[in-house]
Design a protein around this motif. Structure first.
Motif, PDB file in Angstrom:
ATOM      1  N   SER A 155       9.483  12.441   8.855  1.00 54.04           N
ATOM      2  CA  SER A 155       7.798  12.501   8.479  1.00 54.04           C
ATOM      3  C   SER A 155       8.353  10.903   9.087  1.00 54.04           C
ATOM      4  O   SER A 155       7.408  10.417   9.315  1.00 54.04           O
ATOM      5  CB  SER A 155       7.707  12.443   7.701  1.00 54.04           C
ATOM      6  OG  SER A 155       8.388  11.832   6.777  1.00 54.04           O
ATOM      7  N   TRP A 195       1.148   5.214   9.827  1.00 52.18           N
ATOM      8  CA  TRP A 195       0.551   5.184   8.893  1.00 52.18           C
ATOM      9  C   TRP A 195       0.302   3.486   8.329  1.00 52.18           C
ATOM     10  O   TRP A 195      -0.809   3.142   8.061  1.00 52.18           O
ATOM     11  CB  TRP A 195       0.475   5.875   7.607  1.00 52.18           C
ATOM     12  CG  TRP A 195       0.298   6.004   6.749  1.00 52.18           C
ATOM     13  CD1 TRP A 195       0.579   5.477   5.600  1.00 52.18           C
ATOM     14  CD2 TRP A 195      -1.485   7.104   5.957  1.00 52.18           C
ATOM     15  NE1 TRP A 195      -0.496   5.766   4.549  1.00 52.18           N
ATOM     16  CE2 TRP A 195      -0.961   6.079   4.808  1.00 52.18           C
ATOM     17  CE3 TRP A 195      -1.570   8.357   6.627  1.00 52.18           C
ATOM     18  CZ2 TRP A 195      -2.750   6.796   4.578  1.00 52.18           C
ATOM     19  CZ3 TRP A 195      -2.886   8.019   6.157  1.00 52.18           C
ATOM     20  CH2 TRP A 195      -3.561   7.652   5.061  1.00 52.18           C
ATOM     21  N   GLN A 196       1.834   3.255   8.756  1.00 54.02           N
ATOM     22  CA  GLN A 196       1.445   1.801   8.061  1.00 54.02           C
ATOM     23  C   GLN A 196       1.225   0.829   9.091  1.00 54.02           C
ATOM     24  O   GLN A 196       0.351  -0.462   8.177  1.00 54.02           O
ATOM     25  CB  GLN A 196       3.118   1.857   7.618  1.00 54.02           C
ATOM     26  CG  GLN A 196       3.650   2.057   6.576  1.00 54.02           C
ATOM     27  CD  GLN A 196       4.842   1.842   6.619  1.00 54.02           C
ATOM     28  OE1 GLN A 196       6.005   1.760   6.935  1.00 54.02           O
ATOM     29  NE2 GLN A 196       5.572   2.245   5.240  1.00 54.02           N
ATOM     30  N   GLN A 245       4.456   8.193   9.125  1.00 53.83           N
ATOM     31  CA  GLN A 245       4.960   6.674   8.448  1.00 53.83           C
ATOM     32  C   GLN A 245       5.121   5.340   8.707  1.00 53.83           C
ATOM     33  O   GLN A 245       3.666   4.948   8.542  1.00 53.83           O
ATOM     34  CB  GLN A 245       5.839   7.377   7.511  1.00 53.83           C
ATOM     35  CG  GLN A 245       5.885   8.072   7.101  1.00 53.83           C
ATOM     36  CD  GLN A 245       7.486   8.445   5.624  1.00 53.83           C
ATOM     37  OE1 GLN A 245       7.930   8.081   5.778  1.00 53.83           O
ATOM     38  NE2 GLN A 245       7.446   9.523   4.581  1.00 53.83           N
TER      39      GLN A 245
END
Length: 119
Positions: free
Chosen positions: A46, A53-54, A50
């Motif tokens: 992932s 996302w960040q 991630q």
């Protein structure tokens, strides 16, 4: 003379075969390269998600599955709207499910039947 023609034909045939393989494998190698760089698959864990996302910025609600920025969680779009229907089921919860047939609203009907324990 016949041997010379046979020999020339053999050489042309072998040369054509090597050109075919060279073009075939050469074109595959070209397809793997884009702009001089080799394409890479995304990671099998992932970490790619991630990282995205960040890096995503959102002043309201960031949808966890599509990274869309919306005002409320139930406004999140489905990741694949061509093949999924979004159904909102109480208190701001939404579900994306495979399209359920040929009729409009079929997915919603099946989800409601399942919630009532009828299917």
């Amino acid at each position: 003379m016949n041997r010379l023609i046979l020999f020339a034909t053999l050489i042309v045939s072998v040369s054509a075969q090597f050109q075919f393989f060279d073009q075939f494998f050469g074109s595959q190698q070209q397809q793997q390269q884009q702009g001089g760089q080799e394409q890479r698959n995304v990671a099998s864990d992932s970490s790619w998600f991630q990282q995205n996302w960040q890096q995503a910025t959102c002043s309201n609600y960031l949808c966890p599955d599509t990274l869309a920025c919306v005002h409320f969680p139930h406004h999140c779009p489905c990741a694949f709207p061509e093949v999924e229907d979004k159904v909102e089921i109480g208190e701001g919860i939404r579900v994306c499910a495979s399209k359920g047939g040929f009729k409009e609203g079929e997915t919603r009907r099946k989800i409601e039947l399942a919630r009532k324990g009828l299917i």
